[in-house]
Design an enzyme around this catalytic site. Sequence first.
Site: not given
Length: 241
Positions: A70, A95, A145
């Site tokens: 992910e 992340e 984003d």
Amino acid sequence: MPEPRTFRDEPVSFVRRSGRMSEAQERAFAELAPRYLLDVPRDVAWTSVHPEARMDPAEEYGRVAPLIVEIGSGQGHAIVSAATERPDDDFLAVEVFRAGLARTMLDADKAGVRNLRLIEANAPEVLSTYLPEGAAAEVWIFFSDPWHKKRHTKRRLIRPGFGDAAARAIADGGLLRLATDWEDYALQMREVLDAEPLFERAFDGDWAERFDGRVMTAFERKGIAKGREIRDLVYRRKPRA
């Protein structure tokens, strides 16, 4: 000799923010990072990946199993839920925000999840070099984003050229799953991936059905509450020659 580089060649899809972490989050890094967070050799920036660094999934997870990656895992709600429900698969969360990584580790530890690893790094570098070629059964990119201001759209993760990095990391027949609540970005995603020769649509009609493996998060509910339509896409990696 030329001076060593101190900047990236391409804009990244994020801006580093120095938000303060809670005591629990600080403790998560101190106590849980050795279990969950991969120690990645860096290149020109803290979130970069050295081009010669390679992940060994079998070594990191202690087994050979399908790997789901992910990109932009946020606070980890989707990937912790998936890792809990699918113990026979392995999961990798990518992340750049430490507070999100800390929250993910805390929730994973609370749930007893052991088939999850995290990496603090720029996603395209993870896909294009760090993962072994064809290592990922699926790559998920949910609500990245949108950089909705026109002067910032060059920062969007899904832009021309992204398909090469994703295709390298995904196994033949593997899936690239995407979702966004920003219409303009959804249209760009579809345009970019429709043009990628290494992918083909794995859905009929204009948009894919909502992926039932994506847990409903507060972020998605917020988008719906504001009247934004959630659009899913899914593409299949074509067989290598």
